[in-house]
Design a protein around this motif. Structure first.
Motif, PDB file in Angstrom:
ATOM      1  N   LYS A 173       0.967  -1.222  -0.049  1.00 27.92           N
ATOM      2  CA  LYS A 173      -0.123   0.177  -0.155  1.00 27.92           C
ATOM      3  C   LYS A 173       0.741   1.244  -0.017  1.00 27.92           C
ATOM      4  N   GLY A 174       2.156   1.109   0.100  1.00 28.39           N
ATOM      5  CA  GLY A 174       2.893   2.152   0.227  1.00 28.39           C
ATOM      6  C   GLY A 174       3.000   3.151   1.306  1.00 28.39           C
ATOM      7  N   ILE A 175       2.542   2.460   2.483  1.00 29.38           N
ATOM      8  CA  ILE A 175       2.524   3.271   3.629  1.00 29.38           C
ATOM      9  C   ILE A 175       3.599   3.724   4.325  1.00 29.38           C
ATOM     10  N   ASN A 176       4.659   2.997   4.216  1.00 26.82           N
ATOM     11  CA  ASN A 176       6.192   3.411   4.423  1.00 26.82           C
ATOM     12  C   ASN A 176       6.894   2.817   3.379  1.00 26.82           C
ATOM     13  N   PRO A 177       7.431   3.680   2.603  1.00 28.84           N
ATOM     14  CA  PRO A 177       8.092   3.352   1.355  1.00 28.84           C
ATOM     15  C   PRO A 177       9.561   2.419   1.704  1.00 28.84           C
ATOM     16  N   TYR A 178      10.226   2.535   2.682  1.00 26.14           N
ATOM     17  CA  TYR A 178      11.358   1.851   3.228  1.00 26.14           C
ATOM     18  C   TYR A 178      10.885   0.574   4.111  1.00 26.14           C
ATOM     19  N   TRP A 179       9.722   0.506   4.357  1.00 26.60           N
ATOM     20  CA  TRP A 179       9.503  -0.785   5.319  1.00 26.60           C
ATOM     21  C   TRP A 179       8.855  -1.785   4.544  1.00 26.60           C
ATOM     22  N   ILE A 180       9.678  -2.952   4.506  1.00 20.12           N
ATOM     23  CA  ILE A 180       9.346  -4.073   3.618  1.00 20.12           C
ATOM     24  C   ILE A 180       9.263  -5.091   4.356  1.00 20.12           C
ATOM     25  N   CYS A 181       8.581  -6.241   3.644  1.00 21.33           N
ATOM     26  CA  CYS A 181       8.257  -7.503   4.104  1.00 21.33           C
ATOM     27  C   CYS A 181       9.625  -8.427   3.945  1.00 21.33           C
ATOM     28  N   ASN A 182      10.379  -8.766   4.671  1.00 19.57           N
ATOM     29  CA  ASN A 182      11.730  -9.411   4.359  1.00 19.57           C
ATOM     30  C   ASN A 182      11.581 -11.057   4.411  1.00 19.57           C
ATOM     31  N   SER A 183      10.352 -11.503   4.258  1.00 15.50           N
ATOM     32  CA  SER A 183      10.261 -12.875   3.956  1.00 15.50           C
ATOM     33  C   SER A 183      10.935 -13.237   2.504  1.00 15.50           C
ATOM     34  N   LYS A 184      11.365 -14.514   2.542  1.00 12.69           N
ATOM     35  CA  LYS A 184      12.322 -14.890   1.199  1.00 12.69           C
ATOM     36  C   LYS A 184      11.160 -14.655  -0.008  1.00 12.69           C
ATOM     37  N   TYR A 185      10.168 -14.997   0.076  1.00 11.19           N
ATOM     38  CA  TYR A 185       8.884 -14.769  -1.260  1.00 11.19           C
ATOM     39  C   TYR A 185       8.845 -13.296  -1.388  1.00 11.19           C
ATOM     40  N   CYS A 186       8.536 -12.474  -0.503  1.00 12.22           N
ATOM     41  CA  CYS A 186       8.670 -11.066  -0.823  1.00 12.22           C
ATOM     42  C   CYS A 186       9.928 -10.384  -1.336  1.00 12.22           C
ATOM     43  N   LEU A 187      11.043 -10.864  -0.865  1.00 15.46           N
ATOM     44  CA  LEU A 187      12.142 -10.357  -1.314  1.00 15.46           C
ATOM     45  C   LEU A 187      12.670 -10.806  -2.766  1.00 15.46           C
ATOM     46  N   LYS A 188      12.143 -11.983  -3.011  1.00 13.11           N
ATOM     47  CA  LYS A 188      12.279 -12.557  -4.485  1.00 13.11           C
ATOM     48  C   LYS A 188      11.450 -11.637  -5.368  1.00 13.11           C
ATOM     49  N   LYS A 189      10.330 -11.072  -4.983  1.00 10.21           N
ATOM     50  CA  LYS A 189       9.671 -10.237  -5.940  1.00 10.21           C
ATOM     51  C   LYS A 189      10.254  -8.789  -6.110  1.00 10.21           C
ATOM     52  N   ARG A 190      10.895  -8.484  -5.131  1.00 15.52           N
ATOM     53  CA  ARG A 190      11.767  -7.275  -5.273  1.00 15.52           C
ATOM     54  C   ARG A 190      12.916  -7.519  -5.829  1.00 15.52           C
ATOM     55  N   LYS A 191      13.393  -8.781  -6.134  1.00 17.94           N
ATOM     56  CA  LYS A 191      14.876  -9.059  -6.759  1.00 17.94           C
ATOM     57  C   LYS A 191      15.934  -8.449  -5.875  1.00 17.94           C
ATOM     58  N   MET A 192      15.510  -9.021  -4.614  1.00 16.17           N
ATOM     59  CA  MET A 192      16.534  -8.839  -3.567  1.00 16.17           C
ATOM     60  C   MET A 192      17.045 -10.096  -3.003  1.00 16.17           C
ATOM     61  N   ALA A 193      18.125 -10.120  -2.517  1.00 16.08           N
ATOM     62  CA  ALA A 193      18.870 -11.393  -1.959  1.00 16.08           C
ATOM     63  C   ALA A 193      18.014 -11.723  -0.793  1.00 16.08           C
ATOM     64  N   ARG A 194      17.633 -12.976  -0.440  1.00 16.51           N
ATOM     65  CA  ARG A 194      16.887 -13.174   0.706  1.00 16.51           C
ATOM     66  C   ARG A 194      18.057 -13.004   1.930  1.00 16.51           C
ATOM     67  N   THR A 195      17.445 -12.910   3.181  1.00 17.89           N
ATOM     68  CA  THR A 195      18.444 -12.629   4.349  1.00 17.89           C
ATOM     69  C   THR A 195      18.686 -14.191   4.848  1.00 17.89           C
ATOM     70  N   VAL A 196      20.193 -13.937   5.458  1.00 17.52           N
ATOM     71  CA  VAL A 196      20.645 -15.168   5.912  1.00 17.52           C
ATOM     72  C   VAL A 196      19.947 -15.536   7.170  1.00 17.52           C
ATOM     73  N   ARG A 197      20.402 -16.823   7.718  1.00 16.85           N
ATOM     74  CA  ARG A 197      19.725 -17.129   8.889  1.00 16.85           C
ATOM     75  C   ARG A 197      20.122 -16.516  10.171  1.00 16.85           C
ATOM     76  N   ASN A 198      21.262 -16.071  10.186  1.00 17.20           N
ATOM     77  CA  ASN A 198      21.644 -15.277  11.327  1.00 17.20           C
ATOM     78  C   ASN A 198      21.608 -13.845  11.244  1.00 17.20           C
ATOM     79  N   ALA A 199      20.625 -13.589  10.289  1.00 17.77           N
ATOM     80  CA  ALA A 199      20.320 -11.939  10.194  1.00 17.77           C
ATOM     81  C   ALA A 199      19.929 -11.266  11.227  1.00 17.77           C
TER      82      ALA A 199
END
Length: 222
Positions: A173-199
């Motif tokens: 919804k664009g409520i906060n442009p820099y607040w994103i969902c960091n699940s591996k599926y949402c990061l993949k849609k953003r074409k971002m690397a998934r976070t590591v286990r010890n993130a």
């Protein structure tokens, strides 16, 4: 003289020349030499390998020691080794429990007052999982650990806030442009690397409240 006569005379002359050349070659011994050269230069045909046919029906099957040992603990693929009571509990858990969008674990929440996980009332909400006020979907289902470690929020505060919006909807919804969902599926849609286990530990060591705060800072600096 017709064409037929000319053709016959030509063939006779040609045959006579061929015989004459053969006699000349024979007298010089060249025919034998030519035959020997052809034998030397010709490529030998590879010998075909013969394969013995194996009767797989009469050959005993090879089995690993793990399969032979009946005392070994049951693996995930050997569901028949579980007792009927254990299978029933597992089927109930998979049917009733909600799946966390981050860790992908479908487990009972363990909250004392949760009617869904305690009394198996599927019409009641799970008190140990979040519920987004916008989507009311699986994107907004987060367990206590993922909510705290990934986004720095407490489950009790989220449960008290009836207008709570999940990170997925906040991003969509664009409520906060820099607040994103960091699940591996949402990061993949953003074409971002998934976070590591010890993130989570890495973010805390760097002074961030959660993984989401770390990613938000990185996006703002990009």
């Amino acid at each position: 003289m017709g064409r037929q006569g000319v053709k016959t005379e030509y063939e006779e002359v040609r045959k006579a020349r061929i015989l004459e050349n053969q006699v000349r070659l024979a007298s010089l011994g060249l025919q034998k030499t030519i035959a020997e050269l052809r034998t030397i230069t010709s490529k030998p045909q590879p010998e075909k390998k013969k394969h013995d046919k194996v009767d797989y029906f009469s050959t005993p099957l090879r089995r690993s020691n793990r399969v032979k040992d009946n005392s070994a603990p049951p693996s995930k693929g050997r569901m028949k080794d579980f007792s009927p009571e254990a299978l029933a509990r597992r089927c109930t858990r998979l049917k009733v429990a909600l799946l966390c969008h981050i860790c992908r674990r479908k487990e009972f929440c363990g909250e004392e007052d949760c009617k869904r996980c305690g009394a198996l009332d599927m019409d009641s909400p799970c008190l140990g999982k979040t519920d987004c006020s916008i989507c009311h979907s699986s994107y907004g289902v987060l367990c206590r650990g993922c909510l705290k470690g990934r986004y720095g929020e407490e489950l009790e505060e989220v449960r008290a806030n009836k207008g709570w919006v999940c990170p997925h909807c906040t991003e969509e919804k664009g409520i906060n442009p820099y607040w994103i969902c960091n699940s591996k599926y949402c990061l993949k849609k953003r074409k971002m690397a998934r976070t590591v286990r010890n993130a989570i530990l890495r973010g805390r060591k760097m002074g961030y409240k959660s993984v989401a705060h770390l990613l938000m800072d990185q996006l703002q600096q990009a």
